[in-house]
Design an enzyme around this catalytic site. Structure first.
Site, PDB file in Angstrom:
ATOM      1  N   THR A  75      54.344   6.007 -22.453  1.00 52.09           N
ATOM      2  CA  THR A  75      53.173   6.543 -23.147  1.00 52.09           C
ATOM      3  C   THR A  75      53.245   6.428 -24.662  1.00 52.09           C
ATOM      4  OG1 THR A  75      52.680   8.066 -21.347  1.00 52.09           O
ATOM      5  CG2 THR A  75      51.791   8.624 -23.508  1.00 52.09           C
ATOM      6  N   ARG A 159      51.436  13.409 -27.760  1.00 45.85           N
ATOM      7  CA  ARG A 159      51.675  12.051 -28.236  1.00 45.85           C
ATOM      8  C   ARG A 159      50.458  11.153 -28.060  1.00 45.85           C
ATOM      9  NH1 ARG A 159      54.902  13.270 -23.834  1.00 45.85           N
ATOM     10  NH2 ARG A 159      54.697  11.995 -21.938  1.00 45.85           N
ATOM     11  N   ASP A 299      47.895   9.542 -15.438  1.00 43.04           N
ATOM     12  CA  ASP A 299      49.352   9.388 -15.437  1.00 43.04           C
ATOM     13  C   ASP A 299      50.030  10.513 -14.676  1.00 43.04           C
ATOM     14  OD1 ASP A 299      51.841   8.057 -16.663  1.00 43.04           O
ATOM     15  OD2 ASP A 299      52.073  10.124 -17.320  1.00 43.04           O
TER      16      ASP A 299
END
Length: 540
Positions: A75, A159, A299
């Protein structure tokens, strides 16, 4: 006479400037779908509406062979590479977490103890882009327009919000326990509209609603049967099937963060993004603004259900509806010819290894106990201190304790060569190398070039290895990623809107090309570390 010349120059400059702002899109929307394989555009196409993924593909520019050219495919490196136009070897985000052999500690990609959480009293807000070593396309947009552009970024993951936002964003927001938070890197307190959004009870409303099938009569023909052995079972859940009573499950499964494991994590991110467009007045003047939206539930769901579960198909069908809603909102509020949208993925994912084994496909699981034993044995053949010379293992990398190695009168290079040679023929490992050899290599061969692009030299390990295609190192349920194999590297890239030429290409393009392509369309400088090239076929 000088005054006349000066006035003429200023008049010419004002015309050029007016033409520049007139031609510039009012808003750029960057969409990253976490763990989206390119094939998902086609696998579920029969279930998609005409207004979401298919609208982008049919009316925009589609690069059908878009690849990540480095390892690890995860990621943080993915988001950073998309927005910087380069790879971890240059931008410095070499993993979600990495070990720094100089500081002798593990660093989180966006961790920053010098800042404070804003919006919730938690360490989850101690985040910033300080580890990102180059500028982003969003930074360059802010600089080009002399800080008059607005840049807003949102994701479930910190993130996923912070790295696209760059260093100059007006705001980056991520989801934590039912609310969106940020850090003091961006602001001292949340804007009132964010506080109001957090107080709206929307997260609880999604939980109360539960996860039903998108349509009661939907057959999910592109998925394996529900209740398969490759799927995780929630605590207090009997079987991994739809529907799911989220209100019942939430207290035993991460509370409000259970939304991350459902399609509604994506939906609440979209709700926040649409509110940001309205409240921040994005795209309302002649100066180009930027909205980054990273959908992360795909995800989280892939990690617990694999790549072929009904839950995954249902999630993409719902995401398609969310994207259609976003495009319709942009049409209404910004104007159909006034914005650009791009869509890509930050990495792909593997088949569940047990699924591969059951279907006689290549794949398997690393015997980690045997691997540890093999490492101990080879270390003892090199020196009586054995494993005491190993400082740590992080992911698929090994670090030696340089002080102890020197005190033992040994060389790092000799130890690295011996360990790499042993690991190279361990079951499930495709190749192993001394990392220093990779960093210095000029080879264009697979996987050496992929590894080199993924290593930030200042924190390089001593030994690095690559698993065989289809192999994993944990669990019989859910999937993982991170390798240089095509199931992890092949992601979609679609560009749509003002300044974009409709079309489709099959030649290989790569993730480094997105930022420079946007730079050319927006006529702004390239991000500082860019190593990609513009996809000229996409530009009008």
């Amino acid at each position: 006479m000088k005054r006349i010349i000066l006035l003429a120059f200023l008049f010419h400059f004002s015309l050029a400037y007016a033409q520049k702002t007139e031609n510039a899109p009012k808003l750029v929307v960057g969409i990253v779908v976490d763990q989206m394989k390119n094939e998902f555009l086609y696998r579920y196409a029969d279930q998609y509406s005409e207004g979401g993924f298919l609208r982008l593909m049919n009316e925009g520019f589609y690069a059908a062979n878009h690849q990540y050219t480095y390892m690890p495919t995860s990621t943080a490196p993915g988001h950073a590479s998309i927005y910087t136009g380069t790879t971890p070897a240059v931008h410095g985000i070499s993993a979600n977490n990495w070990y720094d052999p100089h500081a002798k500690e593990i660093f989180y990609c966006v961790g920053d103890n010098s800042v404070k959480s804003v919006g919730l009293s938690t360490s989850a807000g101690q985040r910033s882009p300080k580890n990102l070593k180059t500028t982003t396309i969003t930074d360059e947009l802010k600089l080009f327009w002399n800080f008059r552009s607005k840049v807003i970024s949102v994701s479930l993951k910190d993130r996923g919000a912070i790295l696209p936002a760059g260093h100059l964003a007006n705001g980056a927001y991520w989801y934590n326990d039912g609310v969106f938070i940020t850090s003091s890197f961006y602001m001292d307190e949340l804007p009132q509209w964010v506080t109001d959004f957090n107080n709206s009870g929307l997260a609880n409303a999604y939980i109360k609603k539960g996860w039903q099938r998108f349509s009661p009569d939907l057959e999910y023909k592109a998925s394996t049967a529900d209740d398969s052995p490759y799927e995780m079972i929630f605590a207090e859940e009997d079987r991994p099937v739809l529907p799911k009573n989220l209100k019942k499950l939430a207290p035993h499964n991460r509370n409000a963060d259970i939304l991350k494991l459902t399609p509604f994590g994506n939906s609440i991110v979209l709700d926040f993004a649409l509110k940001a467009i309205e409240e921040e007045e994005l795209g309302k003047d002649a100066i180009t603004d930027f909205l980054s939206v990273s959908f992360s539930s795909t995800d989280e769901i892939g990690h617990v259900y694999g790549t072929r579960a009904i839950e995954v198909e249902d999630t993409y069908i719902r995401l398609d509806a969310d994207i259609a809603k976003l495009l319709n909102t942009l049409d209404e509020q910004i104007g159909k010819d006034n914005y650009i949208v791009f869509l890509t993925g930050d990495h792909g994912s593997a088949e569940v290894a047990q699924f591969s084994l059951d279907n006689k496909l290549p794949g398997g699981y690393i015997d980690t106990d045997s691997a540890a034993k093999a490492l101990e044995e080879v270390m003892l053949t090199l020196h009586p201190s054995g494993m005491d010379l190993v400082e740590t293992l992080e992911g698929n990398e090994l670090y030696f304790d340089k002080e102890k190695v020197a005190a033992a009168g040994l060389k790092i290079s000799d130890l690295a060569e011996a360990v790499a040679e042993r690991f190279a023929y361990f079951p499930g490992i495709y190749a192993a190398y001394p990392t220093a050899d990779i960093v210095k290599s000029a080879s264009e061969e697979f996987p050496i070039k992929n590894l080199k692009r993924g290593i930030y030299p200042a924190v390089a390990s001593d030994v690095i290895w690559v698993l065989n295609s289809g192999w994993m190192d944990y669990g019989s349920v859910g999937t993982q990623h991170g390798t240089p194999w095509k199931y992890d590297t092949h992601v979609p890239f679609i560009l749509y809107g003002k300044g974009v030429k409709k079309g489709k290409i099959y030649r290989e393009t790569n993730i480094r090309d997105i930022a420079p392509t946007l730079s050319m369309i927006l006529q702004i400088p390239l991000p500082s570390g860019t190593t990609g090239t513009p996809i000229v076929e996409a530009i009008e």
